[in-house]
Design a protein around this motif. Sequence first.
Motif, PDB file in Angstrom:
ATOM      1  N   MET A   1      -3.028  37.193  -6.984  1.00  0.00           N
ATOM      2  CA  MET A   1      -3.689  36.746  -8.203  1.00  0.00           C
ATOM      3  C   MET A   1      -5.196  36.670  -8.014  1.00  0.00           C
ATOM      4  SD  MET A   1      -1.570  36.264 -10.680  1.00  0.00           S
ATOM      5  CE  MET A   1       0.215  36.290 -10.854  1.00  0.00           C
ATOM      6  N   GLU A   2      -5.935  37.126  -9.009  1.00  0.00           N
ATOM      7  CA  GLU A   2      -7.390  37.092  -8.932  1.00  0.00           C
ATOM      8  C   GLU A   2      -7.950  35.702  -9.222  1.00  0.00           C
ATOM      9  OE1 GLU A   2      -9.094  40.102 -11.388  1.00  0.00           O
ATOM     10  OE2 GLU A   2      -8.185  41.758 -10.248  1.00  0.00           O
ATOM     11  N   ARG A   3      -7.154  34.871  -9.926  1.00  0.00           N
ATOM     12  CA  ARG A   3      -7.561  33.496 -10.206  1.00  0.00           C
ATOM     13  C   ARG A   3      -6.404  32.564  -9.873  1.00  0.00           C
ATOM     14  NH1 ARG A   3     -10.510  33.712 -16.182  1.00  0.00           N
ATOM     15  NH2 ARG A   3     -11.710  35.644 -15.848  1.00  0.00           N
ATOM     16  N   PRO A   4      -6.697  31.276  -9.635  1.00  0.00           N
ATOM     17  CA  PRO A   4      -5.616  30.337  -9.343  1.00  0.00           C
ATOM     18  C   PRO A   4      -4.651  30.206 -10.524  1.00  0.00           C
ATOM     19  CG  PRO A   4      -7.742  29.408  -8.724  1.00  0.00           C
ATOM     20  CD  PRO A   4      -8.030  30.666  -9.496  1.00  0.00           C
ATOM     21  N   VAL A   5      -3.384  30.064 -10.207  1.00  0.00           N
ATOM     22  CA  VAL A   5      -2.352  29.838 -11.220  1.00  0.00           C
ATOM     23  C   VAL A   5      -1.483  28.676 -10.754  1.00  0.00           C
ATOM     24  CG1 VAL A   5      -2.332  32.232 -12.001  1.00  0.00           C
ATOM     25  CG2 VAL A   5      -0.795  31.525 -10.151  1.00  0.00           C
ATOM     26  N   SER A   6      -0.548  28.286 -11.594  1.00  0.00           N
ATOM     27  CA  SER A   6       0.375  27.209 -11.253  1.00  0.00           C
ATOM     28  C   SER A   6       1.783  27.593 -11.688  1.00  0.00           C
ATOM     29  CB  SER A   6      -0.040  25.901 -11.948  1.00  0.00           C
ATOM     30  OG  SER A   6      -1.323  25.490 -11.547  1.00  0.00           O
TER      31      SER A   6
ATOM     32  N   ASP B   1       0.295  29.939  -3.716  1.00  0.00           N
ATOM     33  CA  ASP B   1      -0.372  29.527  -2.480  1.00  0.00           C
ATOM     34  C   ASP B   1      -1.865  29.791  -2.630  1.00  0.00           C
ATOM     35  OD1 ASP B   1      -1.455  29.225   0.042  1.00  0.00           O
ATOM     36  OD2 ASP B   1       0.255  30.124   1.078  1.00  0.00           O
ATOM     37  N   PRO B   2      -2.687  28.739  -2.780  1.00  0.00           N
ATOM     38  CA  PRO B   2      -4.124  28.948  -2.978  1.00  0.00           C
ATOM     39  C   PRO B   2      -4.821  29.573  -1.777  1.00  0.00           C
ATOM     40  CG  PRO B   2      -3.628  26.620  -2.664  1.00  0.00           C
ATOM     41  CD  PRO B   2      -2.322  27.320  -2.789  1.00  0.00           C
ATOM     42  N   ASP B   3      -4.250  29.436  -0.583  1.00  0.00           N
ATOM     43  CA  ASP B   3      -4.883  30.013   0.601  1.00  0.00           C
ATOM     44  C   ASP B   3      -4.766  31.526   0.623  1.00  0.00           C
ATOM     45  OD1 ASP B   3      -5.607  27.480   1.557  1.00  0.00           O
ATOM     46  OD2 ASP B   3      -3.655  27.212   2.535  1.00  0.00           O
TER      47      ASP B   3
ATOM     48  N   THR C   1      -4.885  26.582 -20.901  1.00  0.00           N
ATOM     49  CA  THR C   1      -5.873  27.483 -20.311  1.00  0.00           C
ATOM     50  C   THR C   1      -6.018  28.723 -21.187  1.00  0.00           C
ATOM     51  OG1 THR C   1      -4.281  28.762 -19.011  1.00  0.00           O
ATOM     52  CG2 THR C   1      -5.195  26.771 -17.982  1.00  0.00           C
ATOM     53  N   ASP C   2      -7.126  29.441 -21.009  1.00  0.00           N
ATOM     54  CA  ASP C   2      -7.277  30.756 -21.607  1.00  0.00           C
ATOM     55  C   ASP C   2      -6.679  31.791 -20.657  1.00  0.00           C
ATOM     56  OD1 ASP C   2      -8.623  29.719 -23.819  1.00  0.00           O
ATOM     57  OD2 ASP C   2     -10.555  29.808 -22.783  1.00  0.00           O
ATOM     58  N   TYR C   3      -6.217  32.896 -21.200  1.00  0.00           N
ATOM     59  CA  TYR C   3      -5.626  33.925 -20.361  1.00  0.00           C
ATOM     60  C   TYR C   3      -6.714  34.688 -19.611  1.00  0.00           C
ATOM     61  CZ  TYR C   3      -7.007  37.789 -23.446  1.00  0.00           C
ATOM     62  OH  TYR C   3      -7.735  38.713 -24.158  1.00  0.00           O
ATOM     63  N   PHE C   4      -6.322  35.364 -18.536  1.00  0.00           N
ATOM     64  CA  PHE C   4      -7.221  36.291 -17.865  1.00  0.00           C
ATOM     65  C   PHE C   4      -6.479  37.588 -17.600  1.00  0.00           C
ATOM     66  CE2 PHE C   4      -5.226  33.983 -14.350  1.00  0.00           C
ATOM     67  CZ  PHE C   4      -4.944  34.988 -13.423  1.00  0.00           C
ATOM     68  N   SER C   5      -7.229  38.681 -17.467  1.00  0.00           N
ATOM     69  CA  SER C   5      -6.656  40.002 -17.204  1.00  0.00           C
ATOM     70  C   SER C   5      -6.951  40.414 -15.767  1.00  0.00           C
ATOM     71  CB  SER C   5      -7.232  41.047 -18.160  1.00  0.00           C
ATOM     72  OG  SER C   5      -6.943  40.719 -19.501  1.00  0.00           O
ATOM     73  N   GLN C   6      -6.037  41.160 -15.184  1.00  0.00           N
ATOM     74  CA  GLN C   6      -6.265  41.715 -13.859  1.00  0.00           C
ATOM     75  C   GLN C   6      -5.385  42.941 -13.680  1.00  0.00           C
ATOM     76  OE1 GLN C   6      -4.579  38.464 -11.173  1.00  0.00           O
ATOM     77  NE2 GLN C   6      -3.464  40.251 -10.389  1.00  0.00           N
ATOM     78  N   LYS C   7      -5.758  43.776 -12.718  1.00  0.00           N
ATOM     79  CA  LYS C   7      -4.917  44.917 -12.370  1.00  0.00           C
ATOM     80  C   LYS C   7      -3.892  44.455 -11.341  1.00  0.00           C
ATOM     81  CE  LYS C   7      -6.508  49.032 -12.500  1.00  0.00           C
ATOM     82  NZ  LYS C   7      -7.224  50.320 -12.277  1.00  0.00           N
TER      83      LYS C   7
ATOM     84  N   ILE D   1      -2.433  43.649 -16.386  1.00  0.00           N
ATOM     85  CA  ILE D   1      -1.593  42.553 -16.865  1.00  0.00           C
ATOM     86  C   ILE D   1      -2.468  41.396 -17.338  1.00  0.00           C
ATOM     87  CG2 ILE D   1       0.295  43.189 -15.329  1.00  0.00           C
ATOM     88  CD1 ILE D   1      -0.459  40.748 -13.591  1.00  0.00           C
ATOM     89  N   GLU D   2      -1.882  40.516 -18.147  1.00  0.00           N
ATOM     90  CA  GLU D   2      -2.540  39.284 -18.575  1.00  0.00           C
ATOM     91  C   GLU D   2      -1.742  38.100 -18.055  1.00  0.00           C
ATOM     92  OE1 GLU D   2      -4.422  41.001 -22.774  1.00  0.00           O
ATOM     93  OE2 GLU D   2      -3.073  39.269 -22.798  1.00  0.00           O
ATOM     94  N   VAL D   3      -2.458  37.063 -17.638  1.00  0.00           N
ATOM     95  CA  VAL D   3      -1.841  35.862 -17.077  1.00  0.00           C
ATOM     96  C   VAL D   3      -2.332  34.666 -17.883  1.00  0.00           C
ATOM     97  CG1 VAL D   3      -1.492  34.490 -14.998  1.00  0.00           C
ATOM     98  CG2 VAL D   3      -1.918  36.960 -14.798  1.00  0.00           C
ATOM     99  N   PHE D   4      -1.396  33.807 -18.320  1.00  0.00           N
ATOM    100  CA  PHE D   4      -1.795  32.632 -19.085  1.00  0.00           C
ATOM    101  C   PHE D   4      -0.918  31.445 -18.710  1.00  0.00           C
ATOM    102  CE2 PHE D   4       1.653  34.374 -21.533  1.00  0.00           C
ATOM    103  CZ  PHE D   4       2.262  33.300 -22.172  1.00  0.00           C
TER     104      PHE D   4
END
Length: 409
Positions: free
Chosen positions: A393-398, A334-336, A361-367, A354-357
């Motif tokens: 999520m700190e960045r949009p995902v799908s 949910d982008p909102d 796309t390139d992966y990103f890290s977040q706590k 954690i890492e999200v990929f």
Amino acid sequence: MDKIELLAPAGDLEKLKTAVDYGADAVYFGGELFSLRAGAGNLTIPQMEEGIAYAHARNVRCYLTLNIFAHNEDILPLEDYLIKIKALDIDAFIVSDPGIMLMIREVMPQAEIHLSTQANMTNYKTARFWQQQGVKRIVLARELTFEEIRLLRQKLPEEMELEAFVQGAMCISYSGRCLLSNFMIERDANRGQCAHPCRWKYALVEEQRPGEYYPVEEDERGTYILNSRDLCMIEHIPELVSAGVASAKIEGRMKSSFYVATIVGAYRKAIDAYYEDPQRYVFREEWMRELKKVSHREFTTGFYFNQPTNKDQNYQTSAYTREYSFIGVVRSYDPDTKMAVVEQRNKMTVGEEIEVFGPYTDYFSQKLEVLLDEEGNPIESAPHPQQILQIKMERPVSENFMLRKRKEQ
């Protein structure tokens, strides 16, 4: 310029869809019978129908492996099976046994046939023979060098395609010629039941001293004398293309969806970057780092540049290197609210990095700071397999993005 095909393993329906989503140009899979990976999940006929529709809607080709060496008892069941799958829109059949080729032709005269690596095709005369039998593509034996592949390409008609393995487990035996598993525990590698005895630890026993085991050693390196490293050719896309390889094949129908996503994603980036500007192409080390985030053995380039040496074996252990854990897959976002619904695959805990990929796309890290259960209640950890979670999520995902973490956490 036609791109080299990126061909990915699909051990079950989920892995097929994952391979498609992460950039495969084609997938190969086995049905419930007659495939050399009896231990994979494999696909039922309805699952094949669903998977083929999913792939074709995204312009991805589908190849069915029927690459056992058949015994008499296999013939009638195989004939029945071919009749049942006749209506499926399969793009090609991967076959080793000439008798099975004949049977496919009898049921589906227009079927495209690819010669499996199990047939141990190592020279251009043999390739010409198979072409005369109507084979469209040859999956090269792993024992060929680049020099041999280039000569094959020069000696063969343009329409005959060459496919080569570029990533995955290597067999210590020559392609299609392993008898160890059958001899030792009566599980026939040529009928899909290999027990991988080449990965076992061996010792020497003298006839008159039963129970006294002497280690088989080579300069203190250990006793895994048959244990090959994993093949990895991601650094050599230009050489594969220039040698005339039409399809780059990833081994791993027994591997996880996480493995498929990571490996396919890395090779997709490398191949696309090469074709964007072949003259200025530069390999990026981050692609190799990605490959090493899945379970793997140390890497080798196999036979491509020369005959393998002791440096291409691992004499110390048959264990995999596992530095990362696959902890979840995104089911929706949910982008909102920036909240993702995640299906858990391994334990995760609030406060972990954690890492999200995801695909392309390139992966990103977040706590991991906000972790909720399916009903929206805050929780500190998620220990239960396939638990449905909500994660900020700190960045949009799908959908089908994946989450991983370093194991030392």
